[in-house]
Design a protein around this motif. Structure first.
Motif, mmCIF file in Angstrom:
data_model
loop_
_atom_site.group_PDB
_atom_site.id
_atom_site.type_symbol
_atom_site.label_atom_id
_atom_site.label_comp_id
_atom_site.label_asym_id
_atom_site.label_seq_id
_atom_site.Cartn_x
_atom_site.Cartn_y
_atom_site.Cartn_z
ATOM 1 N N PRO A 147 12.765 15.566 -1.408
ATOM 2 C CA PRO A 147 13.715 14.887 -0.563
ATOM 3 C C PRO A 147 13.613 14.752 0.886
ATOM 4 O O PRO A 147 14.402 13.613 1.429
ATOM 5 C CB PRO A 147 14.815 16.120 -0.772
ATOM 6 C CG PRO A 147 14.239 17.479 -0.889
ATOM 7 C CD PRO A 147 12.793 16.894 -1.523
ATOM 8 N N ALA A 148 12.571 15.260 1.570
ATOM 9 C CA ALA A 148 12.478 14.762 2.742
ATOM 10 C C ALA A 148 11.616 13.391 3.113
ATOM 11 O O ALA A 148 11.845 12.626 3.865
ATOM 12 C CB ALA A 148 11.489 15.781 3.602
ATOM 13 N N VAL A 149 10.912 13.081 1.975
ATOM 14 C CA VAL A 149 10.281 11.860 1.728
ATOM 15 C C VAL A 149 11.171 10.795 1.497
ATOM 16 O O VAL A 149 11.414 9.513 1.897
ATOM 17 C CB VAL A 149 9.207 11.720 0.725
ATOM 18 C CG1 VAL A 149 8.421 10.545 0.644
ATOM 19 C CG2 VAL A 149 8.208 12.757 1.204
ATOM 20 N N ASN A 150 12.446 11.032 0.576
ATOM 21 C CA ASN A 150 13.146 10.250 -0.047
ATOM 22 C C ASN A 150 14.668 9.905 0.236
ATOM 23 O O ASN A 150 15.283 9.051 0.067
ATOM 24 C CB ASN A 150 13.233 10.047 -1.693
ATOM 25 C CG ASN A 150 11.636 10.289 -2.280
ATOM 26 O OD1 ASN A 150 11.165 9.187 -2.398
ATOM 27 N ND2 ASN A 150 10.909 11.341 -2.423
ATOM 28 N N GLU A 151 14.925 11.007 0.765
ATOM 29 C CA GLU A 151 16.392 11.017 1.290
ATOM 30 C C GLU A 151 16.580 11.640 2.792
ATOM 31 O O GLU A 151 17.790 12.036 2.951
ATOM 32 C CB GLU A 151 17.095 12.116 0.330
ATOM 33 C CG GLU A 151 17.258 11.695 -0.865
ATOM 34 C CD GLU A 151 17.537 12.888 -2.209
ATOM 35 O OE1 GLU A 151 18.102 13.820 -1.311
ATOM 36 O OE2 GLU A 151 17.616 12.638 -3.149
ATOM 37 N N ALA A 156 10.987 5.577 4.156
ATOM 38 C CA ALA A 156 10.042 5.344 3.252
ATOM 39 C C ALA A 156 9.820 3.985 2.835
ATOM 40 O O ALA A 156 8.665 3.644 2.368
ATOM 41 C CB ALA A 156 10.749 6.194 1.923
ATOM 42 N N ALA A 157 10.700 3.255 3.090
ATOM 43 C CA ALA A 157 10.523 1.666 2.798
ATOM 44 C C ALA A 157 9.206 1.315 3.551
ATOM 45 O O ALA A 157 8.499 0.251 3.001
ATOM 46 C CB ALA A 157 11.667 0.885 3.355
ATOM 47 N N ALA A 158 9.020 1.797 4.887
ATOM 48 C CA ALA A 158 8.047 1.294 5.611
ATOM 49 C C ALA A 158 6.673 2.258 5.397
ATOM 50 O O ALA A 158 5.621 1.688 5.644
ATOM 51 C CB ALA A 158 8.391 1.334 7.096
ATOM 52 N N LEU A 159 6.900 3.302 5.194
ATOM 53 C CA LEU A 159 5.708 4.229 5.462
ATOM 54 C C LEU A 159 5.038 4.791 3.866
ATOM 55 O O LEU A 159 4.153 5.536 3.948
ATOM 56 C CB LEU A 159 5.972 5.575 6.040
ATOM 57 C CG LEU A 159 6.658 5.026 7.650
ATOM 58 C CD1 LEU A 159 7.207 6.191 8.281
ATOM 59 C CD2 LEU A 159 5.539 4.340 8.515
ATOM 60 N N LEU A 160 6.069 4.816 2.680
ATOM 61 C CA LEU A 160 5.560 5.127 1.573
ATOM 62 C C LEU A 160 4.966 4.080 0.782
ATOM 63 O O LEU A 160 5.889 2.876 0.578
ATOM 64 C CB LEU A 160 6.524 5.848 0.760
ATOM 65 C CG LEU A 160 6.467 6.202 -0.650
ATOM 66 C CD1 LEU A 160 5.281 7.185 -0.902
ATOM 67 C CD2 LEU A 160 7.545 6.852 -1.268
ATOM 68 N N ARG A 161 3.816 3.929 0.405
ATOM 69 C CA ARG A 161 3.097 2.594 -0.082
ATOM 70 C C ARG A 161 3.336 2.848 -1.723
ATOM 71 O O ARG A 161 3.367 3.837 -2.356
ATOM 72 C CB ARG A 161 1.858 2.535 0.448
ATOM 73 C CG ARG A 161 1.487 2.521 1.840
ATOM 74 C CD ARG A 161 0.376 1.914 2.060
ATOM 75 N NE ARG A 161 -0.836 2.536 2.069
ATOM 76 C CZ ARG A 161 -1.901 1.900 2.112
ATOM 77 N NH1 ARG A 161 -2.149 0.684 2.761
ATOM 78 N NH2 ARG A 161 -3.141 2.833 1.971
ATOM 79 N N PRO A 162 3.165 1.676 -2.471
ATOM 80 C CA PRO A 162 3.058 1.534 -3.826
ATOM 81 C C PRO A 162 2.118 2.415 -4.535
ATOM 82 O O PRO A 162 2.390 2.754 -5.631
ATOM 83 C CB PRO A 162 3.110 0.031 -4.257
ATOM 84 C CG PRO A 162 3.647 -0.513 -2.938
ATOM 85 C CD PRO A 162 3.351 0.142 -1.902
ATOM 86 N N SER A 163 1.262 2.708 -3.817
ATOM 87 C CA SER A 163 -0.217 3.215 -4.314
ATOM 88 C C SER A 163 0.194 4.953 -4.055
ATOM 89 O O SER A 163 -0.668 5.866 -4.436
ATOM 90 C CB SER A 163 -1.332 3.128 -3.612
ATOM 91 O OG SER A 163 -1.131 2.989 -2.112
#
Length: 363
Positions: A147-151, A156-163
């Motif tokens: 939840p810290a990554v996603n909520e 996350a839109a800028a710092l979590l990559r599709p990979s």
């Protein structure tokens, strides 16, 4: 957010020798003792382990505690990693084994583990975006579920990559000087090109990671003028294997100025004759974390990955660095103040080309 355990992630414990595949150059730190006992990381901001998450996440926490241990490979500083491990163990009772090494060595270790099936690492945090992107593209990284990554405030839109790799912090480097040898100080990178500083009075770092591609071939030209690397080489600086020995040489008076060290506020407060400054655009090397798909401790890996981007985890991993959350007392700046990188140019081939060019210019 879907917090169900994904069937494709092969959440299972691997058997076999876990330590035997580690190279002797690694630093293995088993966390113990109280938080803050060794690093001196600031703790005066409100600490939090982030959103509580749903029932599935709470179940994952229990699974992680049952696993009882987790291994992180990282090129963050020993100080940051020791503090992270101590805090995580105090919070969850889970031992953290830290293997600290430079990116190239970590890549070799992970590659060997993937080839042999002798998995040791649960999570890897390093500064070469192309490498972790490739790892994710080939299915070797699994998505962070926490939840810290996603909520949370984490972008996350800028710092979590599709990979499936995600930014946790950024190492920050800047110019600095010895106040005994250079009492007038420096105002920017152009000052390092003063002829009075030629002939070994300046120190700079040997390029060893993809982040140095951005430093030498992008950032320094932007803040110091075109062809900065060539003009710096003409100053005949001393070369050091990393920012830490460079800072030590600066404090001892071996050199009068340095191109790339951590903010020197801590050292100055401790009585060292040093100071540092920042250009309007700050150089930073983002650190990319990835949870290995075949992690021997998959639940603990997810929990540690989540912890990295909570306020409590950021106090540790962003110590003297750039944080991905606001109001982190131990951080120097937030990651939005870091100059953007051309990550597409930061390839292993480009690093080898930089090493060749650097050797030709500086030796």
């Amino acid at each position: 957010m879907n917090t169900d355990h994904p069937t494709g992630h092969r959440w299972r414990r691997r058997l076999g020798s876990l330590v035997g595949s580690l190279a002797a150059a690694s630093l293995l730190v088993t966390a113990c003792g109280g938080a803050g006992a060794t690093s001196g990381v600031a703790t005066d901001s409100l600490e939090s382990t982030g959103p509580a998450g749903d029932a599935a996440w709470q179940q994952l926490i229990e699974e992680a505690k049952a696993e009882g241990e987790v291994t992180i490979y990282s090129s963050n500083t020993t100080e940051q990693l020791t503090e992270l491990a101590s805090r995580f163990r105090n919070e969850y009772g889970i031992r953290v084994d830290v293997v600290r090494d430079v990116d190239a060595n970590l890549h070799q270790k992970i590659g060997a583990e993937l080839t042999t099936g002798n998995a040791v690492a649960d999570i890897v945090v390093q500064a070469t975006p192309a490498w972790s992107e490739q790892l994710g593209t080939t299915g070797e990284l699994t998505a962070p579920l926490g939840p810290a990554v996603n909520e949370s405030e984490y972008d996350a839109a800028a710092l979590l990559r599709p990979s499936h790799d995600f930014v946790t912090n950024a190492s920050v480097g800047t110019f600095a000087w010895n106040t005994d040898r250079l009492p007038e100080g420096l105002t920017g990178y152009e000052d390092l090109l003063d002829p009075a500083l030629a002939g070994g009075r300046i120190g700079t770092v040997l390029p060893t990671s993809a982040a140095h591609i951005d430093l030498y071939e992008n950032y320094l030209d932007r803040v110091g003028g075109a062809d900065y690397m060539e003009r710096l080489a003409a100053q005949k600086p001393r070369i050091y294997p990393g920012a830490l020995p460079l800072a030590q040489a600066l404090a001892s008076g071996e050199i009068a100025a340095a191109t790339f060290v951590q903010d020197q506020t801590k050292e100055a407060e401790a009585g060292a004759p040093v100071d540092s400054g920042f250009d309007d655009m700050v150089w930073g090397g983002p650190m990319y974390a990835g949870i290995l798909t075949d992690a021997p401790h998959p639940a603990a890996a997810q929990l540690l990955a989540n912890y990295l981007v909570t306020p409590a985890g950021q106090e540790a991993i962003s110590y003297r660095a750039a944080s991905v959350l606001p109001d982190i007392a131990s951080a120097v700046i937030t990651i939005d103040k870091v100059a953007p990188q051309d990550t597409a140019a930061m390839t292993p081939e480009a690093l080898e080309a930089l090493k060749t060019r650097f050797n030709q210019l500086f030796n």
